[in-house]
Design an enzyme around this catalytic site. Structure first.
Site, PDB file in Angstrom:
ATOM      1  N   ASN A  96       0.860  -1.186   0.000  1.00  0.00           N
ATOM      2  CA  ASN A  96       0.000   0.000   0.000  1.00  0.00           C
ATOM      3  C   ASN A  96       0.898   1.239   0.000  1.00  0.00           C
ATOM      4  O   ASN A  96       1.531   1.538   1.004  1.00  0.00           O
ATOM      5  CB  ASN A  96      -0.891  -0.031   1.261  1.00  0.00           C
ATOM      6  N   LYS A 145      -0.028   4.262  -0.105  1.00  0.00           N
ATOM      7  CA  LYS A 145      -0.706   5.429   0.485  1.00  0.00           C
ATOM      8  C   LYS A 145      -0.576   6.628  -0.478  1.00  0.00           C
ATOM      9  O   LYS A 145      -0.662   6.437  -1.692  1.00  0.00           O
ATOM     10  CB  LYS A 145      -0.140   5.746   1.861  1.00  0.00           C
ATOM     11  N   HIS A 182      -9.498   0.970   5.235  1.00  0.00           N
ATOM     12  CA  HIS A 182      -8.168   1.118   5.850  1.00  0.00           C
ATOM     13  C   HIS A 182      -8.320   2.016   7.080  1.00  0.00           C
ATOM     14  O   HIS A 182      -9.122   2.964   7.075  1.00  0.00           O
ATOM     15  CB  HIS A 182      -7.193   1.727   4.839  1.00  0.00           C
ATOM     16  N   GLU A 233      -6.686   4.399   8.177  1.00  0.00           N
ATOM     17  CA  GLU A 233      -6.530   5.846   7.942  1.00  0.00           C
ATOM     18  C   GLU A 233      -7.835   6.449   7.423  1.00  0.00           C
ATOM     19  O   GLU A 233      -8.149   7.605   7.709  1.00  0.00           O
ATOM     20  CB  GLU A 233      -5.347   6.089   6.986  1.00  0.00           C
ATOM     21  N   GLU A 262      -4.911  -5.276  10.771  1.00  0.00           N
ATOM     22  CA  GLU A 262      -3.876  -4.261  10.941  1.00  0.00           C
ATOM     23  C   GLU A 262      -4.127  -3.487  12.237  1.00  0.00           C
ATOM     24  O   GLU A 262      -4.938  -2.535  12.243  1.00  0.00           O
ATOM     25  CB  GLU A 262      -3.915  -3.272   9.784  1.00  0.00           C
ATOM     26  N   GLY A 265       2.655   2.131  10.496  1.00  0.00           N
ATOM     27  CA  GLY A 265       3.553   3.270  10.279  1.00  0.00           C
ATOM     28  C   GLY A 265       4.336   3.683  11.518  1.00  0.00           C
ATOM     29  O   GLY A 265       4.934   4.751  11.536  1.00  0.00           O
ATOM     30  N   SER A 284       3.829  -2.335  10.152  1.00  0.00           N
ATOM     31  CA  SER A 284       5.292  -2.320  10.291  1.00  0.00           C
ATOM     32  C   SER A 284       5.954  -3.640   9.877  1.00  0.00           C
ATOM     33  O   SER A 284       6.906  -4.099  10.505  1.00  0.00           O
ATOM     34  CB  SER A 284       5.682  -1.929  11.723  1.00  0.00           C
TER      35      SER A 284
HETATM   36  C1  PEP Z   1      -0.580   0.043   5.922  1.00  0.00           C
HETATM   37  O1  PEP Z   1      -0.568   1.168   5.457  1.00  0.00           O
HETATM   38  O2  PEP Z   1      -1.545  -0.687   5.699  1.00  0.00           O
HETATM   39  C2  PEP Z   1       0.547  -0.396   6.751  1.00  0.00           C
HETATM   40  C3  PEP Z   1       0.493  -1.576   7.293  1.00  0.00           C
HETATM   41  O3  PEP Z   1       1.606   0.481   6.887  1.00  0.00           O
HETATM   42  P1  PEP Z   1       3.069   0.158   7.498  1.00  0.00           P
HETATM   43  O4  PEP Z   1       3.545  -1.136   6.871  1.00  0.00           O
HETATM   44  O5  PEP Z   1       3.916   1.324   7.085  1.00  0.00           O
HETATM   45  O6  PEP Z   1       2.916   0.017   8.973  1.00  0.00           O
END
Ligand code: PEP
Length: 249
Positions: free
Chosen positions: A9, A11, A94, A96, A164, A170, A210
Site C-alpha cells: 500500500n 498510500k 483502511h 486511515e 492491521e 507506520g 510495520s
Molecule cells: C498500511 O498502510 O496498511 C501499513 C500496514 O503500513 P506500514 O507497513 O507502514 O505500517
C-alpha cells in the site's frame, strides 16, 4: 492450500514517472512465483500499472472506492472506473480512512458489497487502536468490524481480510507473530460461523503493521497468516522484493 499474498500500500506517495520506474525495477528482481504480489498505488498511478500490464507480473488495485456505480458524487471513484483501469483489488476500510475520513462500518459494508458485485476483490482492513487493546477490547472491536463488514455479503472465497492493529501502522512497532496469529485465527473463526468452513478455509487473511524483511518470515510461519499488507516498506522495490521472498530472507 492458500496462495500467499503480499500487497504493498503506497498510500499518498509517488508520481506516475516513479510508478513506472518501480514497476520496471520490481519486475526485474527475482521473486518467488508461488507468492502473489499486488501493489495498491494512488489513483493517479494506476494507469502506469495498466500500461505495463502485458509485461508485468504485478497485480494491482486501488486504495478506496465509492459505494455507487456512478452519479453526482464529486471527487469519488466508482468501482467500474477501477475495473476500467485493470484493477483487481480494492482496499476497503483502511484505518486511515476510518480514523481521518470518518468511514463507518456501514459505509465499509456498502463498499464491500458493491466491490464484489462489480468484480473487484475487496481487501477489508480491520484493527484495534492501542487504547482498545490496552482496555482488553481488541477482539470485541475487530470481531465487530469483521461481522459488520461482511454483513449481507454472499460467501465469497475471493474476499481478503487484513488485520492491521492501528498502533502498529507506520509506527515501526509490529504486533508479535503469535498475537497476530491469535487475532487472525479469531477472524477466521468468525468467517467460519458466518460463511461455513468451506469458504473460511479458503479466505486469505493478512497481517499489516510495520512489516519489513526482518519480521515477515515469523509472520508467514504462522498457520492462519496468509500474507501481508505492507505500507512504508513497499515503497522501495528492493525492500519489497525481500519481503516477497520471505522464504529465503
Ligand atoms: C498500511 O498502510 O496498511 C501499513 C500496514 O503500513 P506500514 O507497513 O507502514 O505500517
Amino acid at each position: 492450500m492458500r496462495r500467499p499474498l503480499i500487497a504493498g500500500n503506497w498510500k499518498m506517495h509517488k508520481n506516475i514517472r516513479e510508478a513506472s520506474e518501480y514497476i520496471r525495477e520490481l519486475n526485474e528482481l527475482p521473486w518467488d512465483d508461488s507468492v502473489e504480489v499486488a501493489v495498491i498505488p494512488p489513483f493517479t498511478c494506476l494507469f502506469a500499472f495498466r500500461e505495463a500490464r502485458s509485461r508485468s507480473r504485478i497485480r494491482y488495485g486501488a486504495q478506496n472506492m465509492f459505494w455507487a456505480r456512478e452519479g453526482a458524487f464529486t471527487g469519488e471513484i466508482s468501482p467500474l472506473m477501477l475495473l476500467d483501469l485493470g484493477c483487481e483489488y480494492v482496499l476497503i476500510g483502511h484505518s486511515e480512512r476510518r480514523q481521518i475520513m470518518g468511514e463507518s462500518d456501514r459505509m465499509i459494508n456498502d463498499k464491500l458489497r458493491l466491490a464484489l458485485e462489480t468484480g473487484l476483490f475487496p481487501i477489508l482492513c480491520v484493527g484495534e487502536t492501542l487504547e482498545e487493546r490496552e482496555n482488553g477490547n481488541a477482539k470485541e472491536v475487530v470481531g465487530e468490524q469483521v461481522r459488520q463488514g461482511l454483513q449481507g455479503v454472499i460467501p465469497h472465497p475471493g474476499v481478503v481480510i487484513a488485520y492491521e492493529p492501528v498502533w502498529a501502522i507506520g509506527t515501526g512497532v509490529n504486533a508479535t507473530a503469535s498475537d497476530a496469529q491469535e487475532m487472525i485465527h479469531f477472524v477466521r473463526d468468525i468467517a467460519k460461523k458466518e460463511w461455513g468452513s468451506q469458504v473460511s478455509d479458503q479466505l486469505r487473511i493478512l497481517y499489516g503493521g510495520s512489516v519489513k524483511p526482518a519480521n515477515i518470515g515469523e509472520f508467514m510461519s504462522q498457520d492462519d497468516i496468509d500474507g501481508a499488507l505492507v505500507g512504508g516498506a513497499s515503497l522501495d522495490p528492493k525492500v519489497f522484493a525481500d519481503i516477497i521472498n520471505f522464504r529465503s530472507t
